[in-house]
Design an enzyme around this catalytic site. Structure first.
Site, PDB file in Angstrom:
ATOM      1  N   CYS A 260       1.020  -1.102  -0.249  1.00 44.39           N
ATOM      2  CA  CYS A 260      -0.020  -0.079   0.034  1.00 44.39           C
ATOM      3  C   CYS A 260       1.367   1.392   0.084  1.00 44.39           C
ATOM      4  O   CYS A 260       1.807   1.145   0.889  1.00 44.39           O
ATOM      5  CB  CYS A 260      -0.613   0.000   1.228  1.00 44.39           C
ATOM      6  SG  CYS A 260      -1.560   1.708   1.133  1.00 44.39           S
TER       7      CYS A 260
ATOM      8  N   HIS B 125      -9.260  -3.356  -1.240  1.00 44.45           N
ATOM      9  CA  HIS B 125      -8.218  -3.352  -0.170  1.00 44.45           C
ATOM     10  C   HIS B 125      -8.433  -1.752  -0.861  1.00 44.45           C
ATOM     11  O   HIS B 125      -8.612  -1.105  -0.402  1.00 44.45           O
ATOM     12  CB  HIS B 125      -6.967  -3.331  -1.558  1.00 44.45           C
ATOM     13  CG  HIS B 125      -6.127  -1.986  -1.013  1.00 44.45           C
ATOM     14  ND1 HIS B 125      -4.711  -3.105   0.278  1.00 44.45           N
ATOM     15  CD2 HIS B 125      -5.435  -1.108  -0.976  1.00 44.45           C
ATOM     16  CE1 HIS B 125      -3.831  -2.260  -0.030  1.00 44.45           C
ATOM     17  NE2 HIS B 125      -4.529  -1.222  -0.328  1.00 44.45           N
ATOM     18  N   GLU B 126      -9.189  -1.259  -1.974  1.00 42.44           N
ATOM     19  CA  GLU B 126      -9.625   0.348  -1.794  1.00 42.44           C
ATOM     20  C   GLU B 126     -10.710   0.545  -0.952  1.00 42.44           C
ATOM     21  O   GLU B 126     -10.805   1.552  -0.357  1.00 42.44           O
ATOM     22  CB  GLU B 126      -9.679   0.371  -3.303  1.00 42.44           C
ATOM     23  CG  GLU B 126      -8.778   0.874  -4.096  1.00 42.44           C
ATOM     24  CD  GLU B 126      -6.868   1.228  -3.396  1.00 42.44           C
ATOM     25  OE1 GLU B 126      -7.200   2.764  -2.820  1.00 42.44           O
ATOM     26  OE2 GLU B 126      -6.280   0.777  -4.024  1.00 42.44           O
TER      27      GLU B 126
HETATM   28 NI    NI Z   1      -3.306   1.170   0.281  1.00 39.71          NI
END
Ligand code: NI
Length: 188
Positions: free
Chosen positions: A101, A143-144
């Site tokens: 990330c 994830h987002e």
């Molecule tokens: Ni991220």
């Protein structure tokens, strides 16, 4: 048109932990934000970026899967802004694979995600879209989506011993165990 690379917040900044608000107007500042998020993802070799990562607590992210230095095996798609996104349905099985990330510099860890998801979101013109994503793109979406709820991937790493620096990750890439698929549907 001018494009600006935005500063990406890193963990420790409380703005990464906020619940993002729904987008209600597709105004000019929002269009500028979309353009700059796409540019920022491109410049940082990101395959996705969420508005809260640049300090904007709105339900908006970009999915921009493509092979990059950080993700050499990613499939290619046009950078896609997704507004007020949510998961409509998902497969029973989850797959554990590596994530990193932009807001968690220099770390990789294994996270279990739904292998296939059906999603809904608004595009930048306000058109509602319904799509099915699998594998890596489904992983980016999840994830987002987490970023919109103040969650980062390290919160979801089931086994902390999988956490690695990027250097160790790249060093071990060739010798890493195959992806683990979890067919349990009791996980939520
Ligand atoms: Ni991220």
């Amino acid at each position: 048109m001018w494009k600006k690379q935005l500063t990406v917040l890193t963990v420790g900044d409380p703005r990464l932990r906020l619940m993002a608000e729904p987008v209600v107007t597709l105004d000019r500042p929002l269009q500028t934000l979309i353009k700059n998020l796409i540019w920022t993802a491109e410049k940082t070799n990101g395959v996705g970026i969420a508005a809260p990562q640049v300090g904007v607590a709105k339900q908006l992210f970009i999915v921009a899967s493509r092979p990059t230095l950080r993700y050499p095996h990613a499939p290619t798609m046009a950078p896609t802004p997704m507004i007020n996104p949510h998961i409509v349905a998902h497969s029973d099985d989850r797959t554990a694979d590596w994530e990193g990330c932009l807001s968690v510099p220099d770390q990789r860890g294994q996270v279990a995600r739904w292998r296939e998801i059906e999603v809904e979101y608004g595009d930048r013109h306000g058109q509602m879209k319904r799509q099915v994503f699998t594998d890596f793109v489904a992983r980016i979406f999840q994830h987002e989506l987490d970023h919109l709820q103040g969650t980062v991937f390290t919160d979801r790493v089931a086994d902390p011993t999988t956490l690695l620096t990027e250097q160790a990750y790249f060093d071990q890439l060739d010798s890493m165990p195959a992806i683990v698929t979890d067919h349990s549907d009791s996980l939520a």
